[in-house]
Write a protein that holds these residues in place. Structure first.
Motif, PDB file in Angstrom:
ATOM      1  N   VAL A   1      44.977  44.081  42.637  1.00 30.76           N
ATOM      2  CA  VAL A   1      44.628  45.101  43.618  1.00 30.76           C
ATOM      3  C   VAL A   1      44.588  46.483  42.967  1.00 30.76           C
ATOM      4  CG1 VAL A   1      45.308  46.165  45.806  1.00 30.76           C
ATOM      5  CG2 VAL A   1      45.621  43.718  45.473  1.00 30.76           C
ATOM      6  N   GLY A   2      45.549  46.747  42.062  1.00 32.94           N
ATOM      7  CA  GLY A   2      45.601  48.045  41.391  1.00 32.94           C
ATOM      8  C   GLY A   2      44.743  48.082  40.138  1.00 32.94           C
ATOM      9  N   GLU A   3      45.177  48.936  39.223  1.00 38.07           N
ATOM     10  CA  GLU A   3      44.398  49.115  37.993  1.00 38.07           C
ATOM     11  C   GLU A   3      44.636  48.016  36.983  1.00 38.07           C
ATOM     12  OE1 GLU A   3      47.390  52.091  35.552  1.00 38.07           O
ATOM     13  OE2 GLU A   3      45.929  52.972  36.914  1.00 38.07           O
ATOM     14  N   GLY A   4      45.665  47.201  37.192  1.00 34.97           N
ATOM     15  CA  GLY A   4      45.929  46.083  36.292  1.00 34.97           C
ATOM     16  C   GLY A   4      46.721  46.495  35.077  1.00 34.97           C
ATOM     17  N   GLY A   5      46.820  45.590  34.114  1.00 35.40           N
ATOM     18  CA  GLY A   5      47.579  45.832  32.893  1.00 35.40           C
ATOM     19  C   GLY A   5      48.065  44.513  32.327  1.00 35.40           C
ATOM     20  N   ARG A   6      49.122  44.616  31.509  1.00 35.07           N
ATOM     21  CA  ARG A   6      49.667  43.410  30.883  1.00 35.07           C
ATOM     22  C   ARG A   6      50.688  42.768  31.805  1.00 35.07           C
ATOM     23  NH1 ARG A   6      54.072  42.287  27.801  1.00 35.07           N
ATOM     24  NH2 ARG A   6      54.697  44.493  27.836  1.00 35.07           N
ATOM     25  N   VAL A   7      50.528  41.435  32.014  1.00 35.15           N
ATOM     26  CA  VAL A   7      51.437  40.704  32.887  1.00 35.15           C
ATOM     27  C   VAL A   7      52.766  40.493  32.173  1.00 35.15           C
ATOM     28  CG1 VAL A   7      51.809  38.552  34.152  1.00 35.15           C
ATOM     29  CG2 VAL A   7      49.516  39.551  34.024  1.00 35.15           C
ATOM     30  N   THR A   8      53.837  40.889  32.860  1.00 38.59           N
ATOM     31  CA  THR A   8      55.169  40.729  32.254  1.00 38.59           C
ATOM     32  C   THR A   8      55.867  39.468  32.752  1.00 38.59           C
ATOM     33  OG1 THR A   8      56.111  42.133  33.998  1.00 38.59           O
ATOM     34  CG2 THR A   8      55.457  43.208  31.948  1.00 38.59           C
ATOM     35  N   ASN A   9      55.733  39.141  34.028  1.00 41.35           N
ATOM     36  CA  ASN A   9      56.405  37.966  34.582  1.00 41.35           C
ATOM     37  C   ASN A   9      55.533  37.335  35.659  1.00 41.35           C
ATOM     38  OD1 ASN A   9      59.265  37.860  33.410  1.00 41.35           O
ATOM     39  ND2 ASN A   9      59.137  39.992  34.118  1.00 41.35           N
ATOM     40  N   VAL A  10      55.605  35.990  35.738  1.00 43.40           N
ATOM     41  CA  VAL A  10      54.973  35.236  36.812  1.00 43.40           C
ATOM     42  C   VAL A  10      56.092  34.458  37.502  1.00 43.40           C
ATOM     43  CG1 VAL A  10      53.274  33.493  37.428  1.00 43.40           C
ATOM     44  CG2 VAL A  10      52.811  35.052  35.541  1.00 43.40           C
ATOM     45  N   TYR A  11      56.238  34.677  38.810  1.00 43.14           N
ATOM     46  CA  TYR A  11      57.403  34.162  39.528  1.00 43.14           C
ATOM     47  C   TYR A  11      57.128  32.896  40.342  1.00 43.14           C
ATOM     48  CZ  TYR A  11      58.970  38.867  38.382  1.00 43.14           C
ATOM     49  OH  TYR A  11      59.289  40.015  37.705  1.00 43.14           O
ATOM     50  N   VAL A  12      55.878  32.532  40.534  1.00 40.26           N
ATOM     51  CA  VAL A  12      55.569  31.341  41.335  1.00 40.26           C
ATOM     52  C   VAL A  12      54.577  30.474  40.580  1.00 40.26           C
ATOM     53  CG1 VAL A  12      55.999  32.504  43.525  1.00 40.26           C
ATOM     54  CG2 VAL A  12      53.688  32.480  42.587  1.00 40.26           C
ATOM     55  N   ASP A  13      54.503  29.221  41.001  1.00 39.52           N
ATOM     56  CA  ASP A  13      53.577  28.272  40.381  1.00 39.52           C
ATOM     57  C   ASP A  13      52.891  27.469  41.479  1.00 39.52           C
ATOM     58  OD1 ASP A  13      52.185  26.858  38.481  1.00 39.52           O
ATOM     59  OD2 ASP A  13      53.965  26.343  37.300  1.00 39.52           O
ATOM     60  N   ALA A  14      51.866  26.708  41.088  1.00 40.40           N
ATOM     61  CA  ALA A  14      51.175  25.851  42.057  1.00 40.40           C
ATOM     62  C   ALA A  14      52.165  24.861  42.659  1.00 40.40           C
ATOM     63  CB  ALA A  14      50.024  25.113  41.375  1.00 40.40           C
ATOM     64  N   GLY A  15      52.109  24.736  43.981  1.00 39.05           N
ATOM     65  CA  GLY A  15      53.028  23.854  44.675  1.00 39.05           C
ATOM     66  C   GLY A  15      54.208  24.577  45.294  1.00 39.05           C
ATOM     67  N   ASP A  16      54.326  25.896  45.063  1.00 37.10           N
ATOM     68  CA  ASP A  16      55.419  26.674  45.648  1.00 37.10           C
ATOM     69  C   ASP A  16      54.995  27.280  46.982  1.00 37.10           C
ATOM     70  OD1 ASP A  16      56.952  26.125  43.447  1.00 37.10           O
ATOM     71  OD2 ASP A  16      56.524  28.034  42.442  1.00 37.10           O
ATOM     72  N   TRP A  17      55.997  27.569  47.814  1.00 39.28           N
ATOM     73  CA  TRP A  17      55.772  28.286  49.062  1.00 39.28           C
ATOM     74  C   TRP A  17      56.131  29.748  48.852  1.00 39.28           C
ATOM     75  CZ3 TRP A  17      53.694  26.352  53.518  1.00 39.28           C
ATOM     76  CH2 TRP A  17      53.552  24.968  53.606  1.00 39.28           C
ATOM     77  N   VAL A  18      55.376  30.659  49.442  1.00 38.91           N
ATOM     78  CA  VAL A  18      55.648  32.093  49.322  1.00 38.91           C
ATOM     79  C   VAL A  18      55.659  32.721  50.709  1.00 38.91           C
ATOM     80  CG1 VAL A  18      54.678  32.313  47.008  1.00 38.91           C
ATOM     81  CG2 VAL A  18      53.183  32.580  48.984  1.00 38.91           C
ATOM     82  N   LYS A  19      56.404  33.828  50.826  1.00 37.49           N
ATOM     83  CA  LYS A  19      56.434  34.602  52.053  1.00 37.49           C
ATOM     84  C   LYS A  19      55.470  35.784  51.925  1.00 37.49           C
ATOM     85  CE  LYS A  19      61.302  33.509  52.927  1.00 37.49           C
ATOM     86  NZ  LYS A  19      62.665  34.077  53.132  1.00 37.49           N
ATOM     87  N   GLN A  20      55.075  36.318  53.053  1.00 43.12           N
ATOM     88  CA  GLN A  20      54.208  37.486  53.028  1.00 43.12           C
ATOM     89  C   GLN A  20      54.926  38.648  52.341  1.00 43.12           C
ATOM     90  OE1 GLN A  20      52.746  38.648  56.851  1.00 43.12           O
ATOM     91  NE2 GLN A  20      51.506  40.325  56.054  1.00 43.12           N
ATOM     92  N   GLY A  21      54.238  39.288  51.358  1.00 43.14           N
ATOM     93  CA  GLY A  21      54.811  40.408  50.624  1.00 43.14           C
ATOM     94  C   GLY A  21      55.640  40.011  49.422  1.00 43.14           C
ATOM     95  N   GLN A  22      55.851  38.709  49.205  1.00 44.13           N
ATOM     96  CA  GLN A  22      56.645  38.260  48.068  1.00 44.13           C
ATOM     97  C   GLN A  22      55.912  38.545  46.768  1.00 44.13           C
ATOM     98  OE1 GLN A  22      58.032  34.214  48.360  1.00 44.13           O
ATOM     99  NE2 GLN A  22      58.267  34.004  46.134  1.00 44.13           N
ATOM    100  N   ILE A  23      56.664  39.035  45.750  1.00 38.75           N
ATOM    101  CA  ILE A  23      56.064  39.332  44.448  1.00 38.75           C
ATOM    102  C   ILE A  23      55.786  38.021  43.723  1.00 38.75           C
ATOM    103  CG2 ILE A  23      56.386  40.431  42.209  1.00 38.75           C
ATOM    104  CD1 ILE A  23      58.157  42.487  43.573  1.00 38.75           C
ATOM    105  N   MET A  24      54.533  37.822  43.340  1.00 38.11           N
ATOM    106  CA  MET A  24      54.134  36.603  42.654  1.00 38.11           C
ATOM    107  C   MET A  24      54.049  36.814  41.143  1.00 38.11           C
ATOM    108  SD  MET A  24      51.172  35.499  45.388  1.00 38.11           S
ATOM    109  CE  MET A  24      50.993  33.820  44.794  1.00 38.11           C
ATOM    110  N   ALA A  25      53.702  38.041  40.722  1.00 35.98           N
ATOM    111  CA  ALA A  25      53.641  38.379  39.298  1.00 35.98           C
ATOM    112  C   ALA A  25      53.775  39.891  39.167  1.00 35.98           C
ATOM    113  CB  ALA A  25      52.334  37.904  38.673  1.00 35.98           C
ATOM    114  N   SER A  26      54.343  40.332  38.057  1.00 35.10           N
ATOM    115  CA  SER A  26      54.505  41.772  37.810  1.00 35.10           C
ATOM    116  C   SER A  26      53.748  42.176  36.562  1.00 35.10           C
ATOM    117  CB  SER A  26      55.985  42.129  37.682  1.00 35.10           C
ATOM    118  OG  SER A  26      56.571  41.410  36.602  1.00 35.10           O
ATOM    119  N   ILE A  27      53.342  43.461  36.526  1.00 30.28           N
ATOM    120  CA  ILE A  27      52.558  44.005  35.412  1.00 30.28           C
ATOM    121  C   ILE A  27      53.336  45.154  34.789  1.00 30.28           C
ATOM    122  CG2 ILE A  27      50.406  45.197  34.814  1.00 30.28           C
ATOM    123  CD1 ILE A  27      49.035  43.604  36.995  1.00 30.28           C
TER     124      ILE A  27
END
Length: 394
Positions: free
Chosen positions: A97-123
């Motif tokens: 959504v933003g300007e992007g950058g280098r991904v530092t962490n990915v917190y979810v994977d295929a097959g996981d459940w997420v809540k609205q607003g939950q951080i899925m990856a950080s840059i």
């Protein structure tokens, strides 16, 4: 005159033996002629004396006995069988959504459940964080300038009555105070904008749901042109996009209960038709009925499933499978006419249930239908029908 015979006695014996053989041949010939005459008389009696009714009675006595059933008609729930592709009912692609950058962490994977607003990856936001710190300092400077300008103005206003400060000085100090306030608002706006941009560096879930796919790894550089990083099924809801012909589609309505069986499993899931395609494909002459399904591990988007859709009720004859025959011309049954002769009747088979096969066309329900042994009959063959009473659904 007397003559003595000159024929030897042996010759007389031979003559007697020859006459015996001739008499035996005549007796054999007479016996054969009598046998042939009797055979012809038998054939004539049984096949050429039909006017007396004796021939018909004999044929009837030799006819095979078959069990027949009078199916009648009953209320049948029409079932439409269809196949289609499984998919997420509401598929949500998640990207930068933003300007992007280098991904530092990915917190979810295929097959996981997420809540609205939950951080899925950080840059990585090292640079953006320093920019925010700088803007915070600018806000502090602007606030200090505003406080100083306000203090100068307050002191000057107290000296106006004593004549030490002119009205022009008051106006100048007021303008200085207003400029400091404006600079403070600009600094605060810049800081808020930077903070908002930094918060958008995180890849967050726009809706609660089930993660179908992940296409990002730590260390990867992403931008707004990187495409979809995650794919969500909103609330985990699935659907079957069932393909139906024009006639079947006309008999389906929104809210119809449906039984769905994914290919490769024996699990049957219950769903409802929630949308019917408003158009028909001009090539396949089919439309789509979308059947909503709750989440289940057996449902995998992209897979196939079969569906049994209830299409209303109608009156039809129901026959057991043993009564149906098939050949190159299609499905048919044998019915027994008033003259007790087997007659072929072509039929159209509808739904299949525990009660039997629904006959949608070809029978009015009053016929005597051969229940079994139809495969051994020929059209026009005389039979002895034995009516079997219906029991249960048969």
């Amino acid at each position: 005159m007397n003559y003595e015979s000159t024929i030897p006695s042996d010759d007389f014996a031979k003559m007697d033996e020859s006459e015996d053989r001739a008499r035996s041949r005549r007796r054999l010939i007479l016996a054969a002629v009598a046998a042939v005459a009797l055979l012809l008389a038998y054939i004539g009696y049984h096949y050429f004396l039909g006017g007396t009714g004796a021939g018909d009675d004999d044929a009837a006595s030799q006819a095979p006995t078959v069990t027949v059933i009078i199916p009648g008609k009953q209320q049948v729930t029409r079932t439409i069988n269809a196949t289609g592709t499984l998919a997420a009912r509401r598929e949500i692609p998640v990207s930068v959504v933003g300007e992007g950058g280098r991904v530092t962490n990915v917190y979810v994977d295929a097959g996981d459940w997420v809540k609205q607003g939950q951080i899925m990856a950080s840059i990585d936001r090292a640079v953006q964080t320093q920019q925010a710190v700088s803007l915070e300092a600018s806000v502090g400077v602007s606030r200090a300038d505003l406080n100083l300008a306000q203090s100068n103005l307050d002191r000057a206003e107290k000296l106006v009555d004593r004549g030490f400060i002119s009205k022009a000085d008051i106006d100048r100090l007021t303008a200085t105070r207003d400029s400091a306030a404006a600079r403070l608002r600009v600094s605060q706006a810049q800081l808020n904008e930077t903070r908002a941009r930094n918060s958008r560096l995180n890849i967050v879930a726009p809706k609660a749901g089930f993660v179908l796919d992940r296409s990002v790894e730590p260390g990867q550089t992403v931008t707004q042109g990187s495409g979809t990083l995650f794919l969500l099924a909103q609330d985990g809801e699935m659907e079957l996009q069932a393909k139906l012909g024009e006639s079947d589609l006309a008999n389906v309505s929104v809210g119809t209960t449906t039984q769905v069986t994914p290919v490769g499993t024996t699990k049957t899931l219950t769903g409802q038709v929630w949308q019917i395609s408003p158009i028909i494909d001009t090539q396949s002459r089919q439309g789509t009925a979308r059947i909503s399904l709750g989440y289940d591990s057996a449902l995998r988007p992209g897979g196939f499933a079969s569906a049994r859709i209830r299409g209303g009720t109608s009156e039809a004859s129901v026959l057991p499978e043993s009564a149906l025959q098939n050949d190159s011309k299609g499905s048919f049954v044998y019915i027994v006419g008033p003259d007790n002769k087997a007659v072929r009747r072509d039929v159209v088979i509808g739904s299949v249930s525990a009660a039997g096969l629904t006959i949608t066309s070809g029978l009015n329900g009053n016929e005597r239908v051969v229940l079994r042994a139809g495969g051994f009959l020929s059209p026009g063959e005389t039979v002895l029908p034995k009516v079997q009473k219906k029991t249960g659904g048969a």
